[in-house]
Design an enzyme around this catalytic site. Structure first.
Site: not given
Length: 418
Positions: A176-178
Site C-alpha cells: 500500500a505504501d509503495t
C-alpha cells in the site's frame, strides 16, 4: 558466478528536476519512495528528521540500515526538533525556497504545529503540498492509524489474495505504501506543472494509502454489481483466463506459465504433445479452460514436473510459449539480463563495502535519473542548509545545545529483513 557491476555515485549529475527543492517531513515508506523518485531525477530532497531520525532508519538487517540506504539515496538530512518553536521558525524560513512540501503526520497535526496549508501558502503561494495519511484528510476514519497493513486489508486486496481453502493473505511487503508513493510522485508533478507551465498557484494533494490501493485493483465494484458475487481467492490461477499458474519443477524450483490467449493455449497443447486438447470441449474455449483449471493444471504440471526449471524455460521458449522462472533474490542477482541492464549494481558503502542497489526507474533517454549520493547521516546537511537562512557559527551552536537542531541518531533497530 555472475555478480552485479561496480558503480559509483555521480554527485555532479543533473536531471529533469534539477533546481526543484523538496522539503520532506514524511516517515517510513510512502513518502520516502515518493521523494526518492523525485530525487533520482534531480530534485534536491531535504529530509527533515527528528532527533531519533526517520523511523525507516530503525528497519535494519544485521545492524545495517538497508531500507534507509535505498529510500534516502540522493537526499540531504536536516535534523530539527519540530516540537520546539525555534525549529519550526527555521523550517518556515526554508519554505519560500521549496517547490514541494511532503508530510505524513496524522491529519490535523500540521495545523497543531501552526504550519497548516494556509500558513505554508502564505509563506510560498506556489508551494505544492503533499499530505500522506492512511485514510485521507477528511472522512470518519481520518484519525485512524495509517498503517499499510490495515489498508491492504480494507481495500479488498487481501480478500482475494491467496488460496480458496486458506485465510486471506496480506502482501509480504509494504504494498500500500509503495503504490501510494508512486501515485504521489505523479500527482506532485501534475501540480508542479500547473505552477510552472500554467502559471497556477500551489495546491494541496490529499494522498491517503487507501485510495491508490483500491484504484489498482481494477473493476472490482463493477464486477460485483454485475454478478452479485465476491471475487474468490484463486491462488496463482486467474479467474479471467487460463491456463495460468505456478508449477513445480523437478529440481524443486518453480516456473510461471500464462497461456491466456487462444493461440497461445493451442501452442502450449501442441508443445507438450497433447494437440487433442485443442478440440476437447473442456479446453476448447477460454471460459471452459478457466472452469476446468484444476484438471488442465494437472496435465501441464505433470509435464513440467519431469524437467528442471532451466530445462522448462528453455523448452517452452523454444516452443514460443509464454513461460518464465520464479526467481528468488539469489537467482535475480546472478541473472545475465539483470546484470547486463544493471537492474542491480554495487555502490560503495561504509557498512557493507559494496551495497547492491536497484537502478533508477524509469529510464529516460534525454534526461536520465542518477544515483548521485548515498543516504545521509542524520543532520549531515544542517550547517549548509541553515547557513542559507543566516544560521552560522555561534547561533548554530546555541540551537544545537538547546535541542532545536540535532546531529547523529539514537536509533533502536528493528531486527530482521523487511
Amino acid at each position: 558466478m555472475n555478480a552485479p557491476r561496480k558503480k559509483d555515485y555521480q554527485p555532479s549529475a543533473g536531471g529533469a528536476l534539477h533546481g526543484v527543492r523538496v522539503l520532506d517531513l514524511s516517515r517510513l515508506v510512502a513518502g520516502n519512495l515518493l521523494t526518492q523518485v523525485l530525487g533520482d531525477f534531480g530534485a534536491e530532497v531535504v529530509k527533515v528528521e527528528p532527533p531519533a531520525g526517520d523511523t525507516l532508519r530503525a528497519w535494519q538487517t544485521h545492524g545495517v540500515q538497508t531500507n534507509w540506504k535505498i529510500y534516502a539515496r540522493n537526499k540531504k538530512s536536516l535534523g530539527l526538533e519540530l516540537r520546539r518553536p525555534e525549529a519550526r521558525e527555521l523550517l518556515a524560513k526554508l519554505v519560500p525556497s521549496a517547490a514541494m512540501f511532503v508530510e505524513s503526520f496524522r491529519p490535523g497535526t500540521l495545523e497543531e504545529m501552526g504550519m497548516g496549508a494556509e500558513t505554508l501558502h502564505a509563506l510560498n503561494p506556489k508551494l505544492v503540498i503533499v499530505r500522506i495519511s492512511g485514510w485521507g484528510q477528511d472522512g470518519p476514519y481520518r484519525r485512524r492509524p495509517g498503517f499499510g497493513t490495515l489498508v491492504e486489508g480494507m481495500s479488498g486486496f487481501a480478500s482475494f489474495n491467496g488460496f480458496a481453502d486458506r485465510e486471506p493473505v496480506l502482501p509480504p511487503m509494504y504494498l500500500a505504501d509503495t503504490v501510494a508513493g508512486l501515485y504521489g510522485a505523479s500527482a506532485a508533478m501534475f501540480a508542479l506543472r500547473e505552477v510552472e507551465i500554467n502559471g497556477g498557484r500551489g495546491q494541496v494533494i490529499d494522498l491517503p494509502l487507501l485510495d491508490p490501493m483500491f484504484a489498482v485493483l481494477g473493476p472490482q465494484a463493477a464486477n460485483f454489481r454485475l454478478t452479485g458475487k465476491v471475487k474468490p481467492r484463486s491462488g496463482s490461477r486467474s479467474t479471467n483466463a487460463g491456463p495460468r499458474n505456478a508449477y513445480r519443477c523437478k529440481d524443486g524450483l518453480y516456473v510461471c506459465l500464462s497461456s491466456s490467449t487462444q493461440k497461445m493455449a493451442e501452442r502450449l497443447f501442441r508443445s507438450i504433445g497433447r494437440p487433442e486438447l485443442i478440440d476437447d470441449p473442456r479446453y476448447r474455449a477460454n471460459s471452459e479452460r478457466v472452469r476446468h483449471a484444476e484438471e488442465l493444471d494437472a496435465i501441464i504440471g505433470e509435464f513440467i514436473a519431469r524437467r528442471t526449471q532451466a530445462e522448462n524455460v528453455a523448452f517452452f521458449e523454444q516452443a514460443e510459449v509464454t513461460i518464465g522462472p520464479i526467481y528468488d533474490i539469489r537467482q535475480i542477482l546472478e541473472d545475465p539480463h539483470v546484470l547486463e541492464r544493471e537492474l542491480v549494481a554495487d555502490y560503495p558503502d561504509t557498512d557493507m563495502g559494496a551495497f547492491p542497489m536497484h537502478h533508477v526507474v524509469p529510464r529516460l533517454s534525454g534526461t536520465p535519473g542518477s544515483i548521485r549520493t548515498p543516504a545521509p547521516r542524520l543532520g549531515e546537511h544542517n550547517r549548509a542548509l541553515l547557513g542559507e537562512i543566516g544560521v552560522t557559527g555561534a547561533a548554530y551552536s546555541r540551537l544545537l545545545a538547546a535541542g532545536a537542531v540535532c546531529e547523529g541518531a539514537s536509533v533502536t533497530p528493528v531486527s530482521g529483513e523487511q
